[in-house]
Design a protein around this motif. Structure first.
Motif, PDB file in Angstrom:
ATOM      1  N   VAL A   1      -3.007  -4.491  -7.305  1.00 11.72           N
ATOM      2  CA  VAL A   1      -2.423  -5.568  -8.125  1.00 11.72           C
ATOM      3  C   VAL A   1      -1.603  -6.416  -7.157  1.00 11.72           C
ATOM      4  O   VAL A   1      -0.633  -5.943  -6.571  1.00 11.72           O
ATOM      5  CB  VAL A   1      -1.527  -5.022  -9.261  1.00 11.72           C
ATOM      6  CG1 VAL A   1      -0.981  -6.180 -10.096  1.00 11.72           C
ATOM      7  CG2 VAL A   1      -2.296  -4.043 -10.141  1.00 11.72           C
ATOM      8  N   SER A   2      -2.019  -7.652  -6.965  1.00 21.08           N
ATOM      9  CA  SER A   2      -1.372  -8.495  -5.958  1.00 21.08           C
ATOM     10  C   SER A   2      -0.680  -9.704  -6.568  1.00 21.08           C
ATOM     11  O   SER A   2      -1.146 -10.289  -7.553  1.00 21.08           O
ATOM     12  CB  SER A   2      -2.409  -9.000  -4.950  1.00 21.08           C
ATOM     13  OG  SER A   2      -1.786  -9.821  -3.977  1.00 21.08           O
ATOM     14  N   ALA A   3       0.429 -10.057  -5.957  1.00 20.70           N
ATOM     15  CA  ALA A   3       1.094 -11.316  -6.309  1.00 20.70           C
ATOM     16  C   ALA A   3       0.217 -12.482  -5.868  1.00 20.70           C
ATOM     17  O   ALA A   3      -0.504 -12.403  -4.868  1.00 20.70           O
ATOM     18  CB  ALA A   3       2.447 -11.396  -5.615  1.00 20.70           C
ATOM     19  N   SER A   4       0.296 -13.558  -6.634  1.00 26.93           N
ATOM     20  CA  SER A   4      -0.273 -14.851  -6.265  1.00 26.93           C
ATOM     21  C   SER A   4       0.703 -15.871  -6.864  1.00 26.93           C
ATOM     22  O   SER A   4       1.814 -15.514  -7.212  1.00 26.93           O
ATOM     23  CB  SER A   4      -1.681 -14.999  -6.825  1.00 26.93           C
ATOM     24  OG  SER A   4      -2.192 -16.277  -6.506  1.00 26.93           O
ATOM     25  N   ALA A   5       0.309 -17.141  -6.966  1.00 24.47           N
ATOM     26  CA  ALA A   5       1.271 -18.131  -7.466  1.00 24.47           C
ATOM     27  C   ALA A   5       0.570 -19.257  -8.215  1.00 24.47           C
ATOM     28  O   ALA A   5      -0.570 -19.616  -7.901  1.00 24.47           O
ATOM     29  CB  ALA A   5       2.084 -18.703  -6.310  1.00 24.47           C
TER      30      ALA A   5
ATOM     31  N   ASN B   1       0.178   6.986   7.185  1.00 24.83           N
ATOM     32  CA  ASN B   1       0.560   8.044   6.232  1.00 24.83           C
ATOM     33  C   ASN B   1       1.092   7.475   4.918  1.00 24.83           C
ATOM     34  O   ASN B   1       1.244   8.195   3.936  1.00 24.83           O
ATOM     35  CB  ASN B   1       1.619   8.965   6.850  1.00 24.83           C
ATOM     36  CG  ASN B   1       1.050   9.730   8.037  1.00 24.83           C
ATOM     37  OD1 ASN B   1      -0.012  10.336   7.920  1.00 24.83           O
ATOM     38  ND2 ASN B   1       1.725   9.665   9.172  1.00 24.83           N
ATOM     39  N   CYS B   2       1.370   6.164   4.916  1.00 24.31           N
ATOM     40  CA  CYS B   2       1.824   5.509   3.681  1.00 24.31           C
ATOM     41  C   CYS B   2       0.796   5.640   2.566  1.00 24.31           C
ATOM     42  O   CYS B   2       1.128   5.547   1.390  1.00 24.31           O
ATOM     43  CB  CYS B   2       2.131   4.024   3.931  1.00 24.31           C
ATOM     44  SG  CYS B   2       0.688   3.044   4.399  1.00 24.31           S
ATOM     45  N   PHE B   3      -0.478   5.888   2.952  1.00 19.02           N
ATOM     46  CA  PHE B   3      -1.551   5.984   1.952  1.00 19.02           C
ATOM     47  C   PHE B   3      -1.765   7.405   1.416  1.00 19.02           C
ATOM     48  O   PHE B   3      -2.561   7.596   0.504  1.00 19.02           O
ATOM     49  CB  PHE B   3      -2.878   5.472   2.535  1.00 19.02           C
ATOM     50  CG  PHE B   3      -2.934   3.982   2.714  1.00 19.02           C
ATOM     51  CD1 PHE B   3      -3.039   3.140   1.619  1.00 19.02           C
ATOM     52  CD2 PHE B   3      -2.869   3.413   3.981  1.00 19.02           C
ATOM     53  CE1 PHE B   3      -3.088   1.762   1.775  1.00 19.02           C
ATOM     54  CE2 PHE B   3      -2.910   2.034   4.146  1.00 19.02           C
ATOM     55  CZ  PHE B   3      -3.023   1.203   3.038  1.00 19.02           C
ATOM     56  N   ASP B   4      -1.059   8.374   1.966  1.00 16.23           N
ATOM     57  CA  ASP B   4      -1.240   9.764   1.526  1.00 16.23           C
ATOM     58  C   ASP B   4      -0.925   9.928   0.041  1.00 16.23           C
ATOM     59  O   ASP B   4       0.192   9.647  -0.400  1.00 16.23           O
ATOM     60  CB  ASP B   4      -0.338  10.720   2.332  1.00 16.23           C
ATOM     61  CG  ASP B   4      -0.893  10.990   3.723  1.00 16.23           C
ATOM     62  OD1 ASP B   4      -2.063  10.630   3.962  1.00 16.23           O
ATOM     63  OD2 ASP B   4      -0.163  11.561   4.558  1.00 16.23           O
ATOM     64  N   GLY B   5      -1.901  10.375  -0.719  1.00 13.16           N
ATOM     65  CA  GLY B   5      -1.701  10.618  -2.150  1.00 13.16           C
ATOM     66  C   GLY B   5      -1.629   9.358  -2.993  1.00 13.16           C
ATOM     67  O   GLY B   5      -1.360   9.418  -4.196  1.00 13.16           O
ATOM     68  N   VAL B   6      -1.861   8.205  -2.374  1.00 14.55           N
ATOM     69  CA  VAL B   6      -1.748   6.917  -3.079  1.00 14.55           C
ATOM     70  C   VAL B   6      -3.086   6.522  -3.704  1.00 14.55           C
ATOM     71  O   VAL B   6      -4.128   6.616  -3.055  1.00 14.55           O
ATOM     72  CB  VAL B   6      -1.262   5.811  -2.097  1.00 14.55           C
ATOM     73  CG1 VAL B   6      -1.487   4.419  -2.668  1.00 14.55           C
ATOM     74  CG2 VAL B   6       0.204   6.015  -1.749  1.00 14.55           C
ATOM     75  N   SER B   7      -3.046   6.095  -4.968  1.00 12.83           N
ATOM     76  CA  SER B   7      -4.292   5.673  -5.621  1.00 12.83           C
ATOM     77  C   SER B   7      -4.310   4.172  -5.929  1.00 12.83           C
ATOM     78  O   SER B   7      -5.321   3.620  -6.329  1.00 12.83           O
ATOM     79  CB  SER B   7      -4.504   6.460  -6.913  1.00 12.83           C
ATOM     80  OG  SER B   7      -3.392   6.271  -7.774  1.00 12.83           O
ATOM     81  N   ALA B   8      -3.140   3.509  -5.760  1.00  8.41           N
ATOM     82  CA  ALA B   8      -3.078   2.073  -6.083  1.00  8.41           C
ATOM     83  C   ALA B   8      -2.052   1.367  -5.197  1.00  8.41           C
ATOM     84  O   ALA B   8      -1.137   2.000  -4.657  1.00  8.41           O
ATOM     85  CB  ALA B   8      -2.712   1.888  -7.543  1.00  8.41           C
ATOM     86  N   ILE B   9      -2.232   0.050  -5.072  1.00  5.98           N
ATOM     87  CA  ILE B   9      -1.315  -0.776  -4.275  1.00  5.98           C
ATOM     88  C   ILE B   9      -0.775  -1.901  -5.142  1.00  5.98           C
ATOM     89  O   ILE B   9      -1.534  -2.539  -5.887  1.00  5.98           O
ATOM     90  CB  ILE B   9      -2.048  -1.395  -3.059  1.00  5.98           C
ATOM     91  CG1 ILE B   9      -2.579  -0.308  -2.118  1.00  5.98           C
ATOM     92  CG2 ILE B   9      -1.125  -2.352  -2.285  1.00  5.98           C
ATOM     93  CD1 ILE B   9      -3.542  -0.853  -1.048  1.00  5.98           C
ATOM     94  N   ILE B  10       0.543  -2.136  -5.058  1.00  9.04           N
ATOM     95  CA  ILE B  10       1.116  -3.363  -5.606  1.00  9.04           C
ATOM     96  C   ILE B  10       1.530  -4.190  -4.403  1.00  9.04           C
ATOM     97  O   ILE B  10       2.372  -3.771  -3.601  1.00  9.04           O
ATOM     98  CB  ILE B  10       2.322  -3.087  -6.541  1.00  9.04           C
ATOM     99  CG1 ILE B  10       1.852  -2.402  -7.834  1.00  9.04           C
ATOM    100  CG2 ILE B  10       3.040  -4.397  -6.882  1.00  9.04           C
ATOM    101  CD1 ILE B  10       2.967  -2.080  -8.823  1.00  9.04           C
ATOM    102  N   ASN B  11       0.899  -5.346  -4.254  1.00  4.61           N
ATOM    103  CA  ASN B  11       1.059  -6.153  -3.046  1.00  4.61           C
ATOM    104  C   ASN B  11       1.956  -7.363  -3.308  1.00  4.61           C
ATOM    105  O   ASN B  11       1.549  -8.321  -3.947  1.00  4.61           O
ATOM    106  CB  ASN B  11      -0.336  -6.612  -2.582  1.00  4.61           C
ATOM    107  CG  ASN B  11      -0.280  -7.432  -1.312  1.00  4.61           C
ATOM    108  OD1 ASN B  11       0.405  -7.068  -0.358  1.00  4.61           O
ATOM    109  ND2 ASN B  11      -0.986  -8.548  -1.294  1.00  4.61           N
ATOM    110  N   MET B  12       3.203  -7.279  -2.814  1.00  2.18           N
ATOM    111  CA  MET B  12       4.190  -8.341  -3.063  1.00  2.18           C
ATOM    112  C   MET B  12       4.611  -9.053  -1.777  1.00  2.18           C
ATOM    113  O   MET B  12       5.496  -9.910  -1.800  1.00  2.18           O
ATOM    114  CB  MET B  12       5.459  -7.745  -3.701  1.00  2.18           C
ATOM    115  CG  MET B  12       5.249  -7.000  -4.992  1.00  2.18           C
ATOM    116  SD  MET B  12       4.526  -8.005  -6.283  1.00  2.18           S
ATOM    117  CE  MET B  12       5.770  -9.255  -6.500  1.00  2.18           C
ATOM    118  N   VAL B  13       4.021  -8.664  -0.653  1.00  2.00           N
ATOM    119  CA  VAL B  13       4.528  -9.140   0.631  1.00  2.00           C
ATOM    120  C   VAL B  13       4.242 -10.632   0.836  1.00  2.00           C
ATOM    121  O   VAL B  13       3.224 -11.153   0.390  1.00  2.00           O
ATOM    122  CB  VAL B  13       3.927  -8.301   1.796  1.00  2.00           C
ATOM    123  CG1 VAL B  13       2.443  -8.580   1.985  1.00  2.00           C
ATOM    124  CG2 VAL B  13       4.688  -8.512   3.086  1.00  2.00           C
ATOM    125  N   GLY B  14       5.161 -11.326   1.500  1.00  2.00           N
ATOM    126  CA  GLY B  14       4.991 -12.747   1.797  1.00  2.00           C
ATOM    127  C   GLY B  14       6.317 -13.399   2.108  1.00  2.00           C
ATOM    128  O   GLY B  14       7.303 -13.148   1.404  1.00  2.00           O
TER     129      GLY B  14
END
Length: 301
Positions: free
Chosen positions: A112-116, A58-71
């Motif tokens: 949009v994802s984090a990298s390094a 359900n985290c994706f309900d109404g979501v159009s984009a992801i910011i991915n910071m996990v790690g």
């Protein structure tokens, strides 16, 4: 607009949430801690456990984009078991998100994802921009390479994918700066090794702004998340001591000493990557902190 943020409760994630809210963007976030779940109208938490392939879709309900910071944090001793955690906390999580989107047929336009910048080989002379294809042969280089490959999997789902290669993040309440200034405050500060190694840094507020800017401007491809003026390790140490009004009287700290203290992780202090920020600037992004001294004054003053 509603964005799903992974790693939203981390150091950089919190600042991104703040800036999303300032721009009127609603935030859904994933957390492995049920005690961190909230249900505000513009900040809603959902539980996941990537180790068990568990996620509240359900985290994706109404979501159009992801910011991915996990790690998992790279600032812990790199034992063999922790190395696995470092890698899988980036690759398995991306896979779980992709599988969930696919299985439930969610429509996500952008990631949009984090990298390094650890993907770039260490060098005192190279000036790296996003066209560089050479990859560092260190463990860190391997992690970032596999992380980016995992994130590219979102393209198969029709998402635009942007990867922000983050440099040394300067923040008040955590991260590298806190550790750098600790010995300086006690009059025991010193540069590492020759002190000539490049440190491509960025103020946390600029970094968070860059992620939100990338989201709003549909960035696609690789972007360096570093301020326009990298400095040497020696310059960083001197500038920090100056802002803190502390003397630097000790000789530089040799590499072998830090290897004894930190193990393989010591390379973080001795790697040299001079990285170019021109691509994000050409996209219209304005850095608030272009030079090191004002950034340090803001954070340490």
């Amino acid at each position: 607009m509603t964005v799903l943020i992974t790693g939203a409760t981390g150091l950089i994630g919190k600042e991104i949430v703040k800036q999303c809210h300032a721009e009127g963007i609603n935030v859904h976030y994933l957390t492995t801690s049920k005690s961190k779940l909230t249900a505000d109208s513009n900040y809603k938490g959902f539980y996941w456990n990537p180790n068990n392939n568990e996620i509240d879709h359900n985290c994706f309900d109404g979501v159009s984009a992801i910011i991915n910071m996990v790690g998992a944090s790279i600032s812990k001793r790199w034992t063999d078991s922790y190395k696995t955690i470092l890698l899988e906390s980036r690759t398995k999580t991306a896979q779980l998100l992709q599988d969930t989107i696919k299985n439930h047929n969610y429509k996500i336009d952008q990631v949009v994802s984090a990298s390094a910048i650890g993907i770039y080989p260490t060098s005192l002379v190279n000036y790296y921009d996003e066209t560089t294809t050479e990859i560092s042969d260190t463990f860190l280089g391997k992690v970032v390479h596999e992380w980016e490959a995992a994130v590219d999997g979102f393209k198969d789902l029709g998402c635009k994918v942007a990867k922000i290669r983050i440099g040394l993040v300067l923040a008040k309440d955590g991260g590298a700066l806190k550790e750098i200034v600790k010995p300086i405050k006690f009059g025991a500060g010193a540069a590492f090794g020759s002190g000539k190694q490049w440190q491509s840094w960025i103020h946390i507020k600029d970094l968070a702004s860059l992620f939100v800017f990338a989201l709003q401007n549909n960035f696609e491809g690789i972007y360096n998340g570093v301020a326009p003026n990298p400095v040497s390790n020696k310059e960083l140490t001197k500038a920090s001591a100056k802002v803190l009004r502390r003397p630097l009287i000790l000789p530089n700290i040799p590499k072998f000493v830090m290897k004894l203290v930190l193990g393989e992780m010591h390379i973080l202090l001795f790697e040299s990557q001079r990285v170019c920020s021109k691509k994000v600037e050409s996209e219209g992004f304005d850095f608030k902190y272009v030079n090191l001294k004002p950034a340090l004054e803001d954070l340490l003053g």
